[in-house]
Write an enzyme that holds these catalytic residues in place. Sequence first.
Site, PDB file in Angstrom:
ATOM      1  N   ASP A 180       0.620   3.289   4.205  1.00  0.00           N
ATOM      2  CA  ASP A 180      -0.375   4.128   3.559  1.00  0.00           C
ATOM      3  C   ASP A 180      -1.393   4.689   4.548  1.00  0.00           C
ATOM      4  O   ASP A 180      -1.727   5.861   4.514  1.00  0.00           O
ATOM      5  CB  ASP A 180      -1.091   3.349   2.425  1.00  0.00           C
ATOM      6  CG  ASP A 180      -1.599   1.976   2.870  1.00  0.00           C
ATOM      7  OD1 ASP A 180      -1.431   1.608   4.058  1.00  0.00           O
ATOM      8  OD2 ASP A 180      -2.160   1.253   2.017  1.00  0.00           O
ATOM      9  N   GLY A 192       0.779  -1.240   0.000  1.00  0.00           N
ATOM     10  CA  GLY A 192       0.000   0.000   0.000  1.00  0.00           C
ATOM     11  C   GLY A 192       0.807   1.284   0.000  1.00  0.00           C
ATOM     12  O   GLY A 192       0.343   2.317  -0.464  1.00  0.00           O
ATOM     13  N   PHE A 201     -14.024   3.357   3.183  1.00  0.00           N
ATOM     14  CA  PHE A 201     -13.038   2.567   2.464  1.00  0.00           C
ATOM     15  C   PHE A 201     -12.517   3.360   1.274  1.00  0.00           C
ATOM     16  O   PHE A 201     -13.266   3.742   0.394  1.00  0.00           O
ATOM     17  CB  PHE A 201     -13.604   1.220   2.026  1.00  0.00           C
ATOM     18  CG  PHE A 201     -12.511   0.270   1.648  1.00  0.00           C
ATOM     19  CD1 PHE A 201     -11.783  -0.405   2.632  1.00  0.00           C
ATOM     20  CD2 PHE A 201     -12.163   0.087   0.319  1.00  0.00           C
ATOM     21  CE1 PHE A 201     -10.739  -1.248   2.295  1.00  0.00           C
ATOM     22  CE2 PHE A 201     -11.116  -0.762  -0.027  1.00  0.00           C
ATOM     23  CZ  PHE A 201     -10.405  -1.430   0.961  1.00  0.00           C
ATOM     24  N   VAL A 202     -11.214   3.614   1.264  1.00  0.00           N
ATOM     25  CA  VAL A 202     -10.627   4.454   0.216  1.00  0.00           C
ATOM     26  C   VAL A 202      -9.644   3.665  -0.642  1.00  0.00           C
ATOM     27  O   VAL A 202      -9.036   2.701  -0.185  1.00  0.00           O
ATOM     28  CB  VAL A 202      -9.911   5.688   0.830  1.00  0.00           C
ATOM     29  CG1 VAL A 202     -10.914   6.675   1.387  1.00  0.00           C
ATOM     30  CG2 VAL A 202      -8.900   5.276   1.904  1.00  0.00           C
ATOM     31  N   ASP A 256      -5.564  -0.218  -2.252  1.00  0.00           N
ATOM     32  CA  ASP A 256      -6.259  -1.113  -3.174  1.00  0.00           C
ATOM     33  C   ASP A 256      -7.569  -1.642  -2.623  1.00  0.00           C
ATOM     34  O   ASP A 256      -7.838  -1.581  -1.422  1.00  0.00           O
ATOM     35  CB  ASP A 256      -5.376  -2.329  -3.473  1.00  0.00           C
ATOM     36  CG  ASP A 256      -5.345  -3.299  -2.284  1.00  0.00           C
ATOM     37  OD1 ASP A 256      -4.998  -2.860  -1.169  1.00  0.00           O
ATOM     38  OD2 ASP A 256      -5.699  -4.486  -2.459  1.00  0.00           O
ATOM     39  N   ASP A 285      -5.464   2.262  10.248  1.00  0.00           N
ATOM     40  CA  ASP A 285      -6.886   1.938  10.362  1.00  0.00           C
ATOM     41  C   ASP A 285      -7.145   1.369  11.763  1.00  0.00           C
ATOM     42  O   ASP A 285      -7.377   2.120  12.698  1.00  0.00           O
ATOM     43  CB  ASP A 285      -7.252   0.971   9.232  1.00  0.00           C
ATOM     44  CG  ASP A 285      -8.731   0.619   9.171  1.00  0.00           C
ATOM     45  OD1 ASP A 285      -9.537   1.321   9.803  1.00  0.00           O
ATOM     46  OD2 ASP A 285      -9.088  -0.357   8.487  1.00  0.00           O
ATOM     47  N   ARG A 297      -4.639   0.738  -7.189  1.00  0.00           N
ATOM     48  CA  ARG A 297      -3.440   1.328  -6.570  1.00  0.00           C
ATOM     49  C   ARG A 297      -2.835   2.419  -7.443  1.00  0.00           C
ATOM     50  O   ARG A 297      -2.168   3.319  -6.963  1.00  0.00           O
ATOM     51  CB  ARG A 297      -2.360   0.257  -6.345  1.00  0.00           C
ATOM     52  CG  ARG A 297      -2.702  -0.776  -5.301  1.00  0.00           C
ATOM     53  CD  ARG A 297      -1.441  -1.526  -4.885  1.00  0.00           C
ATOM     54  NE  ARG A 297      -1.716  -2.821  -4.280  1.00  0.00           N
ATOM     55  CZ  ARG A 297      -2.001  -3.016  -2.999  1.00  0.00           C
ATOM     56  NH1 ARG A 297      -2.053  -1.991  -2.171  1.00  0.00           N
ATOM     57  NH2 ARG A 297      -2.218  -4.234  -2.536  1.00  0.00           N
ATOM     58  N   LYS A 348      -7.290   7.074   9.775  1.00  0.00           N
ATOM     59  CA  LYS A 348      -8.749   6.957   9.746  1.00  0.00           C
ATOM     60  C   LYS A 348      -9.349   7.330  11.084  1.00  0.00           C
ATOM     61  O   LYS A 348      -8.881   6.873  12.121  1.00  0.00           O
ATOM     62  CB  LYS A 348      -9.149   5.512   9.411  1.00  0.00           C
ATOM     63  CG  LYS A 348      -9.893   5.404   8.112  1.00  0.00           C
ATOM     64  CD  LYS A 348     -10.418   4.012   7.880  1.00  0.00           C
ATOM     65  CE  LYS A 348     -10.319   3.657   6.410  1.00  0.00           C
ATOM     66  NZ  LYS A 348     -10.843   2.328   6.116  1.00  0.00           N
TER      67      LYS A 348
HETATM   68  P1  IMP Z   1      -4.636  -1.627  10.086  1.00  0.00           P
HETATM   69  O1  IMP Z   1      -3.707  -2.763  10.430  1.00  0.00           O
HETATM   70  O2  IMP Z   1      -6.062  -1.942  10.367  1.00  0.00           O
HETATM   71  O3  IMP Z   1      -4.213  -0.292  10.653  1.00  0.00           O
HETATM   72  O4  IMP Z   1      -4.664  -1.490   8.542  1.00  0.00           O
HETATM   73  C1  IMP Z   1      -3.605  -1.114   7.840  1.00  0.00           C
HETATM   74  C2  IMP Z   1      -3.648  -1.727   6.464  1.00  0.00           C
HETATM   75  O5  IMP Z   1      -4.974  -2.064   6.020  1.00  0.00           O
HETATM   76  C3  IMP Z   1      -3.135  -0.698   5.519  1.00  0.00           C
HETATM   77  O6  IMP Z   1      -1.759  -0.897   5.307  1.00  0.00           O
HETATM   78  C4  IMP Z   1      -3.942  -0.930   4.268  1.00  0.00           C
HETATM   79  O7  IMP Z   1      -3.247  -1.824   3.427  1.00  0.00           O
HETATM   80  C5  IMP Z   1      -5.209  -1.592   4.714  1.00  0.00           C
HETATM   81  N1  IMP Z   1      -6.348  -0.630   4.738  1.00  0.00           N
HETATM   82  C6  IMP Z   1      -6.949  -0.090   5.817  1.00  0.00           C
HETATM   83  N2  IMP Z   1      -7.949   0.730   5.465  1.00  0.00           N
HETATM   84  C7  IMP Z   1      -7.976   0.725   4.111  1.00  0.00           C
HETATM   85  C8  IMP Z   1      -8.814   1.416   3.135  1.00  0.00           C
HETATM   86  O8  IMP Z   1      -9.706   2.216   3.427  1.00  0.00           O
HETATM   87  N3  IMP Z   1      -8.534   1.124   1.832  1.00  0.00           N
HETATM   88  C9  IMP Z   1      -7.558   0.262   1.441  1.00  0.00           C
HETATM   89  N4  IMP Z   1      -6.756  -0.376   2.317  1.00  0.00           N
HETATM   90  C10 IMP Z   1      -6.972  -0.137   3.655  1.00  0.00           C
HETATM   91 MG    MG Z   2      -1.072  -2.151   3.708  1.00  0.00          MG
END
Ligand code: IMP
Ligand code: MG
Length: 181
Positions: A94, A39, A146-147, A153, A97, A159, A125
């Site tokens: 990227d 990402g 969701f972006v 992606d 979340d 991407r 987020k």
């Molecule tokens: P986390 O571990 O939940 O913080 O998520 C991080 C990973 O989830 C990021 O590196 C992204 O690859 C993916 N991700 C989280 N939210 C989104 C979104 O809205 N769109 C696309 N990928 C996301």
């Molecule tokens: Mg990622």
Amino acid sequence: MRILLNEDQLQAGVERLATEIDRFYGDQRPVTVIAVMTGSVVLFADLIRRLSMPQRVGVIQASSYRGGTQSQELEVNETMMIDVKGRDVLLVDDIFDTGRTLDRLTGLIRERGAKTTKTAVLLHKHRQHEVSLRPDFVGFEIPDEFVVGYGLDYLDMYRNLPYLAVLEPSEIDATKSESER
Ligand code: IMP
Ligand code: MG
């Protein structure tokens, strides 16, 4: 798709991020900058060229989105990692979340002997995070939607979009069918 951040806005955000990171590290001491693949691929290329300090550059792969928009079990692939022992490490992803990816990777980099570990993300987020870690450098705060685009992606698509867009539920379904082609 609804555009959330256009190309100019994204570039301004990366510039802000670079300025903040430069201010923190200074331009003398080398920093080991690690891209969380896949990402961060677009952000990473833009960001490292704007940073002033000498850099060692590496990648690590983490994936949690197994064919959906909900995060699942995290898989980490370290085969392309570079040595971080005794080094100042900056992890670049990227988006923050749930926070589980960067929380896990920060722990891993520490275990590998890094002297310091910081994290930078383009997007943060606005939601309840699942870990106590917070990113050190943030480009933009965004709503809990969701972006895609600028490296992000859905099912490995989008991407390459030069902007960041919100993927609406109907487009999520359409992409699912499309990805079977
Ligand atoms: P986390 O571990 O939940 O913080 O998520 C991080 C990973 O989830 C990021 O590196 C992204 O690859 C993916 N991700 C989280 N939210 C989104 C979104 O809205 N769109 C696309 N990928 C996301
Ligand atoms: Mg990622």
